[in-house]
Design a protein around this motif. Structure first.
Motif, PDB file in Angstrom:
ATOM      1  N   GLY A  14       9.054   8.063 -11.716  1.00 45.28           N
ATOM      2  CA  GLY A  14       8.691   9.292 -12.374  1.00 45.28           C
ATOM      3  C   GLY A  14       7.570  10.240 -11.395  1.00 45.28           C
ATOM      4  O   GLY A  14       7.148  11.363 -11.889  1.00 45.28           O
ATOM      5  N   LEU A  15       6.875   9.307 -10.643  1.00 42.07           N
ATOM      6  CA  LEU A  15       5.667  10.140 -10.071  1.00 42.07           C
ATOM      7  C   LEU A  15       6.198  11.036  -8.910  1.00 42.07           C
ATOM      8  O   LEU A  15       5.376  11.996  -8.378  1.00 42.07           O
ATOM      9  CB  LEU A  15       4.693   9.091  -9.066  1.00 42.07           C
ATOM     10  CG  LEU A  15       3.819   7.946 -10.226  1.00 42.07           C
ATOM     11  CD1 LEU A  15       3.281   6.746  -9.441  1.00 42.07           C
ATOM     12  CD2 LEU A  15       3.486   8.557 -11.196  1.00 42.07           C
ATOM     13  N   LEU A  59      -0.809   9.896  -4.230  1.00 42.43           N
ATOM     14  CA  LEU A  59      -1.288   8.471  -4.117  1.00 42.43           C
ATOM     15  C   LEU A  59       0.020   7.540  -3.420  1.00 42.43           C
ATOM     16  O   LEU A  59      -0.343   6.732  -2.540  1.00 42.43           O
ATOM     17  CB  LEU A  59      -1.079   8.046  -5.482  1.00 42.43           C
ATOM     18  CG  LEU A  59      -2.262   8.220  -6.316  1.00 42.43           C
ATOM     19  CD1 LEU A  59      -2.420   7.908  -7.790  1.00 42.43           C
ATOM     20  CD2 LEU A  59      -3.698   7.196  -5.540  1.00 42.43           C
ATOM     21  N   GLN A  60       1.337   8.081  -3.431  1.00 41.49           N
ATOM     22  CA  GLN A  60       2.152   7.150  -2.815  1.00 41.49           C
ATOM     23  C   GLN A  60       2.103   7.726  -1.361  1.00 41.49           C
ATOM     24  O   GLN A  60       2.161   6.694  -0.417  1.00 41.49           O
ATOM     25  CB  GLN A  60       3.840   7.724  -3.106  1.00 41.49           C
ATOM     26  CG  GLN A  60       4.139   7.336  -4.698  1.00 41.49           C
ATOM     27  CD  GLN A  60       5.304   7.981  -4.924  1.00 41.49           C
ATOM     28  OE1 GLN A  60       5.606   9.247  -4.925  1.00 41.49           O
ATOM     29  NE2 GLN A  60       6.268   7.267  -5.679  1.00 41.49           N
ATOM     30  N   PHE A  68      -1.144   5.592   0.039  1.00 41.35           N
ATOM     31  CA  PHE A  68      -0.519   4.295   0.321  1.00 41.35           C
ATOM     32  C   PHE A  68       0.193   3.946   1.765  1.00 41.35           C
ATOM     33  O   PHE A  68       0.023   3.023   2.277  1.00 41.35           O
ATOM     34  CB  PHE A  68       0.213   3.614  -0.954  1.00 41.35           C
ATOM     35  CG  PHE A  68      -0.423   2.726  -2.143  1.00 41.35           C
ATOM     36  CD1 PHE A  68      -1.585   3.771  -2.851  1.00 41.35           C
ATOM     37  CD2 PHE A  68      -0.432   1.920  -2.457  1.00 41.35           C
ATOM     38  CE1 PHE A  68      -2.273   3.458  -3.824  1.00 41.35           C
ATOM     39  CE2 PHE A  68      -1.400   1.291  -3.426  1.00 41.35           C
ATOM     40  CZ  PHE A  68      -2.132   2.035  -4.153  1.00 41.35           C
ATOM     41  N   ILE A  69       0.910   4.839   1.838  1.00 35.26           N
ATOM     42  CA  ILE A  69       1.671   4.875   3.110  1.00 35.26           C
ATOM     43  C   ILE A  69       0.510   5.217   4.195  1.00 35.26           C
ATOM     44  O   ILE A  69       0.675   4.349   5.378  1.00 35.26           O
ATOM     45  CB  ILE A  69       2.729   6.103   3.320  1.00 35.26           C
ATOM     46  CG1 ILE A  69       3.971   5.691   2.313  1.00 35.26           C
ATOM     47  CG2 ILE A  69       3.378   5.902   4.702  1.00 35.26           C
ATOM     48  CD1 ILE A  69       4.882   6.724   2.065  1.00 35.26           C
ATOM     49  N   ASP A  70      -0.076   6.057   4.173  1.00 35.51           N
ATOM     50  CA  ASP A  70      -1.106   6.563   5.357  1.00 35.51           C
ATOM     51  C   ASP A  70      -2.134   5.228   5.494  1.00 35.51           C
ATOM     52  O   ASP A  70      -2.612   5.114   6.571  1.00 35.51           O
ATOM     53  CB  ASP A  70      -1.781   7.657   4.894  1.00 35.51           C
ATOM     54  CG  ASP A  70      -0.815   8.940   5.042  1.00 35.51           C
ATOM     55  OD1 ASP A  70       0.350   8.860   5.312  1.00 35.51           O
ATOM     56  OD2 ASP A  70      -1.130   9.912   4.198  1.00 35.51           O
ATOM     57  N   TRP A 120       0.079  -0.689  -8.892  1.00 35.38           N
ATOM     58  CA  TRP A 120      -1.019  -0.063  -8.247  1.00 35.38           C
ATOM     59  C   TRP A 120      -0.954   1.412  -8.620  1.00 35.38           C
ATOM     60  O   TRP A 120      -2.097   2.315  -8.914  1.00 35.38           O
ATOM     61  CB  TRP A 120      -1.316  -0.296  -6.972  1.00 35.38           C
ATOM     62  CG  TRP A 120      -1.966  -1.683  -6.306  1.00 35.38           C
ATOM     63  CD1 TRP A 120      -1.256  -2.588  -5.792  1.00 35.38           C
ATOM     64  CD2 TRP A 120      -3.183  -2.072  -6.695  1.00 35.38           C
ATOM     65  NE1 TRP A 120      -2.281  -3.755  -5.563  1.00 35.38           N
ATOM     66  CE2 TRP A 120      -3.217  -3.372  -6.178  1.00 35.38           C
ATOM     67  CE3 TRP A 120      -4.268  -1.685  -7.443  1.00 35.38           C
ATOM     68  CZ2 TRP A 120      -4.653  -4.025  -6.368  1.00 35.38           C
ATOM     69  CZ3 TRP A 120      -5.341  -2.586  -7.660  1.00 35.38           C
ATOM     70  CH2 TRP A 120      -5.409  -3.788  -7.129  1.00 35.38           C
ATOM     71  N   LEU A 121       0.107   1.827  -8.225  1.00 35.05           N
ATOM     72  CA  LEU A 121       0.326   3.611  -8.307  1.00 35.05           C
ATOM     73  C   LEU A 121      -0.008   4.011  -9.793  1.00 35.05           C
ATOM     74  O   LEU A 121      -0.645   5.114 -10.030  1.00 35.05           O
ATOM     75  CB  LEU A 121       1.632   4.088  -7.870  1.00 35.05           C
ATOM     76  CG  LEU A 121       1.726   3.903  -6.386  1.00 35.05           C
ATOM     77  CD1 LEU A 121       3.316   3.896  -5.983  1.00 35.05           C
ATOM     78  CD2 LEU A 121       0.988   4.746  -5.543  1.00 35.05           C
ATOM     79  N   ILE A 122       0.672   3.191 -10.461  1.00 37.14           N
ATOM     80  CA  ILE A 122       0.494   3.809 -12.024  1.00 37.14           C
ATOM     81  C   ILE A 122      -0.818   3.513 -12.376  1.00 37.14           C
ATOM     82  O   ILE A 122      -1.252   4.263 -13.209  1.00 37.14           O
ATOM     83  CB  ILE A 122       1.458   2.901 -12.802  1.00 37.14           C
ATOM     84  CG1 ILE A 122       2.857   3.119 -12.867  1.00 37.14           C
ATOM     85  CG2 ILE A 122       1.309   2.835 -14.557  1.00 37.14           C
ATOM     86  CD1 ILE A 122       3.280   4.640 -13.174  1.00 37.14           C
TER      87      ILE A 122
END
Ligand code: FES
Length: 171
Positions: A95-96, A106-107, A110-112, A125-127
């Motif tokens: 749902g993000l 944030l997603q 995390f990739i970058d 972590w994201l939540i």
């Protein structure tokens, strides 16, 4: 009252049906659902086995891989029974993402920052980070280190950078 099929020579057993359950209405990622199964079922199983939202993982105690947001608070989905969720809003890692699958900042961070190893802990972590940034726009390394998530791949330093990248963007 329904009757069970008896074997020859056995008396017919009587089956007492369970009273019909009213169901537990809740929202998951903005969609309405009614759970009519066992009220003791942990939210984690409901998400994974019923709704097929498998981004929330099963882990040991306090691994944090099972975190979801309930009314904006990060909680363990494996220790929360469905009976506690009547009328609640649940947000999972699925749902993000925004409209048309746009990644949450944030997603993207995390990739970058290459903060994803095997990925098992990433949803947790994201939540946790969404909740952290909602209450603390400028977290320190210590604030991030206190998040209740374990990364067995050793991504903690990069996770810190990813969260601080988003915090910096919102400065
Ligand atoms: Fe593998 Fe964290 S990326 S456990």
């Amino acid at each position: 009252m329904a009757q069970a099929q008896a074997r020859p020579g056995e008396p017919a057993a009587t089956i007492v049906p369970e009273p019909a359950r009213k169901g537990i209405a809740l929202k998951v990622n903005g969609e309405s659902f009614v759970h009519v199964g066992d009220p003791a079922m942990p939210l984690l199983w409901y998400l994974r086995d019923v709704l097929r939202l498998t981004g929330t993982k099963y882990g040991g105690d306090r691994s944090g891989v099972d975190l979801v947001l309930v009314e904006g608070k990060a909680v363990s989905a494996q220790s929360l029974p469905m009976s506690a969720l009547a009328g609640k809003r649940v947000r999972t890692v699925e749902g993000l993402t925004g409209e048309a699958g746009a990644l949450h900042p944030l997603q993207q961070a995390f990739i970058d920052e290459d903060a994803i190893g095997c990925g098992y802990c990433t949803g947790g972590w994201l939540i946790a980070a969404v909740e952290l940034l909602a209450r603390n726009a400028h977290p320190t390394d210590e604030d991030i280190d206190r998040l209740p998530v374990l990364c067995r791949c050793g991504c903690h330093t990069r996770v810190r950078r990813a969260i601080k990248r988003v915090a910096g963007a919102h400065a």
